[in-house]
Write an enzyme that holds these catalytic residues in place. Sequence first.
Site, PDB file in Angstrom:
ATOM      1  N   GLU A   1       3.358  -4.814  12.229  1.00  0.00           N
ATOM      2  CA  GLU A   1       2.406  -3.720  12.108  1.00  0.00           C
ATOM      3  C   GLU A   1       1.301  -4.228  11.197  1.00  0.00           C
ATOM      4  O   GLU A   1       1.522  -4.427   9.995  1.00  0.00           O
ATOM      5  CB  GLU A   1       3.137  -2.502  11.514  1.00  0.00           C
ATOM      6  CG  GLU A   1       2.489  -1.197  11.873  1.00  0.00           C
ATOM      7  CD  GLU A   1       1.488  -0.788  10.818  1.00  0.00           C
ATOM      8  OE1 GLU A   1       1.941  -0.119   9.875  1.00  0.00           O
ATOM      9  OE2 GLU A   1       0.307  -1.144  10.924  1.00  0.00           O
TER      10      GLU A   1
ATOM     11  N   GLU B   1       7.178   0.751  16.177  1.00  0.00           N
ATOM     12  CA  GLU B   1       8.276   1.247  15.360  1.00  0.00           C
ATOM     13  C   GLU B   1       8.363   2.747  15.590  1.00  0.00           C
ATOM     14  O   GLU B   1       7.468   3.330  16.185  1.00  0.00           O
ATOM     15  CB  GLU B   1       8.008   0.936  13.879  1.00  0.00           C
ATOM     16  CG  GLU B   1       7.943  -0.570  13.588  1.00  0.00           C
ATOM     17  CD  GLU B   1       7.564  -0.885  12.145  1.00  0.00           C
ATOM     18  OE1 GLU B   1       6.411  -0.629  11.757  1.00  0.00           O
ATOM     19  OE2 GLU B   1       8.438  -1.384  11.409  1.00  0.00           O
TER      20      GLU B   1
ATOM     21  N   ASN C   1       0.810  -1.226   0.000  1.00  0.00           N
ATOM     22  CA  ASN C   1       0.000   0.000   0.000  1.00  0.00           C
ATOM     23  C   ASN C   1       0.835   1.264   0.000  1.00  0.00           C
ATOM     24  O   ASN C   1       0.553   2.216  -0.709  1.00  0.00           O
ATOM     25  CB  ASN C   1      -0.975  -0.022   1.181  1.00  0.00           C
ATOM     26  CG  ASN C   1      -0.260  -0.066   2.520  1.00  0.00           C
ATOM     27  OD1 ASN C   1       0.730  -0.760   2.704  1.00  0.00           O
ATOM     28  ND2 ASN C   1      -0.762   0.703   3.462  1.00  0.00           N
TER      29      ASN C   1
ATOM     30  N   CYS D   1      -3.249   1.370   6.480  1.00  0.00           N
ATOM     31  CA  CYS D   1      -3.669   0.650   7.706  1.00  0.00           C
ATOM     32  C   CYS D   1      -4.258   1.612   8.728  1.00  0.00           C
ATOM     33  O   CYS D   1      -5.001   1.209   9.604  1.00  0.00           O
ATOM     34  CB  CYS D   1      -2.478  -0.088   8.295  1.00  0.00           C
ATOM     35  SG  CYS D   1      -1.077   0.997   8.582  1.00  0.00           S
TER      36      CYS D   1
HETATM   37  O1  LIG Z   1       3.784   6.653   8.677  1.00  0.00           O
HETATM   38  C1  LIG Z   1       4.396   5.626   8.993  1.00  0.00           C
HETATM   39  O2  LIG Z   1       5.541   5.634   9.496  1.00  0.00           O
HETATM   40  C2  LIG Z   1       3.774   4.321   8.782  1.00  0.00           C
HETATM   41  O3  LIG Z   1       4.337   3.330   9.229  1.00  0.00           O
HETATM   42  C3  LIG Z   1       2.546   4.232   8.061  1.00  0.00           C
HETATM   43  C4  LIG Z   1       1.899   3.026   8.016  1.00  0.00           C
HETATM   44  C5  LIG Z   1       0.781   2.850   7.178  1.00  0.00           C
HETATM   45  C6  LIG Z   1       0.300   1.600   6.987  1.00  0.00           C
HETATM   46  O4  LIG Z   1      -0.624   1.301   6.104  1.00  0.00           O
END
Ligand SMILES: O=C(O)C(=O)/C=C/C=C/O
Length: 492
Positions: A261, A473, A162, A295
């Site tokens: 995640e 994270e 994605n 997500c």
């Molecule tokens: O913005 C971020 O660091 C991140 O991990 C985004 C995650 C989106 C998942 O679909």
Amino acid sequence: MTDAAYPFAQRDILNYVDGAFVAGEAFFDNVNPVTGTVAARVSQADRAMVDWAVAAGRRALKGPWGKMSQAERCKVLVRVAEGIEARFDDFAAAEIADTGKSLHQARTIDIPRGAANFRAFASLAEARAMPSFRTELADGRSAINYAVARPLGVVAIISPWNLPLLLMTWKVAPALACGNVVVVKPSEETPSTATLLAEVMDAAGVPPGVFNLVHGFGADSTGEWLTANPDIDAITFTGESATGGAIMRVAAAGVKPVSFELGGKNAALVFADCDFEEAIAGTVRSVFSNCGQVCLCTERIYVERPIFERFVKALAERAEALTIGDPWSGADMGPLISHGHRDKVLSYYALAKEEGATVVTGGGVPSFGGPLDQGAFVQPTILTGLGQDARCVREEVFGPVCHIAPFDSEDEAIELANDSDYGLAAAIWTRDVGRAHRVAGQMETGIVWVNEWFLRDLRTPFGGMKLSGIGREGGEHSLSFYSEPTNICVKL
Ligand SMILES: O=C(O)C(=O)/C=C/C=C/O
């Protein structure tokens, strides 16, 4: 329909192992979801190539990379960031060809974050402090206790389709910053920017075996061969919760650390005292960005009853005003990632009707009357009228769709939002500062935005609870996952 700048229009997409671009026996097609046409051929890594990549990583740990100082490693990460920035248009064209995402999304979010992730973890790793203590015991003994960090070793990275570059580099950057080597298996849907990153790594002088890239599929293919390889030291994965469970079972055999995640069914709580236009604008983004394929996207909206009808009407007007089409024409919203995923999203549109939902807008596919009719497009969709037990309110759809329901009290809103098997993100829209903090503190999610959505500080803890993942994270959380601390106690 695709921009001529697509870097793999005239060449195959290869694997990158031990510092070389290599092809296996088999190839698979990389399909552009805007037109349903084949954009490029992708070399599929076989099991032997995966094993070769892991072994190359192990060797690299003992080579110049393993001996490199933290400061030197951080300089390499900055060079990689500069390499991405220097090829910005290539990365944007590659990301759009693979995903069909809007030009705005690619140029303002995906590609900038690819470079930002490397810059952020270069500076975070350089500035990282490790704890030390002067110890005085009652029996008169004293000591100095200090911790040092060593890399985990060979890290397997399984990254999703994605936000391909963003989410792959969100893992690669801290892993390399901590001195690890990586074997990356990007989604089979999005091989292009991962391969460009290999080209940037190669040009930046990253030693062979430090960054390895193997293309292929998941179960009983490249992804499974990588996660099951006994010589990897850790696994990090972003994607669907069910896949996370399967990877966890494989990791259990070797007691490997995992960072997940996963999915979400994120709620937005809209209180009557909110800044209405701000709440509408923010919710249009949180529901329909990236065709709902983030997500963190909002799929459940709970609105305080006095403004419920007004909110539903206003959001529907904004959804119907979204331009849908070819990213290179500047459309607000492109297609879903694939026709297979579109089938899944459309099955939920149909299910919603069976469950008795009112389809306020959307519920089907747009008609273009031209080549775009071969793309994986769906209409942005707004549903109302379902209860908490409806599958469309409980299960992640991962498309441009949301369900809106009213609430009458703050406690009811909190209960509705938390009534989910997921726990990733929530958005709260209110002008009442006390309520904002009170409600945010009761959200059973890893992330809460108040009067915002997807505003990101890369130092903050990022991730979810329940089915939404394991671990966090971001900032020190990434550095901790990708390193093994050793505490050293020296008698004084
Ligand atoms: O913005 C971020 O660091 C991140 O991990 C985004 C995650 C989106 C998942 O679909």
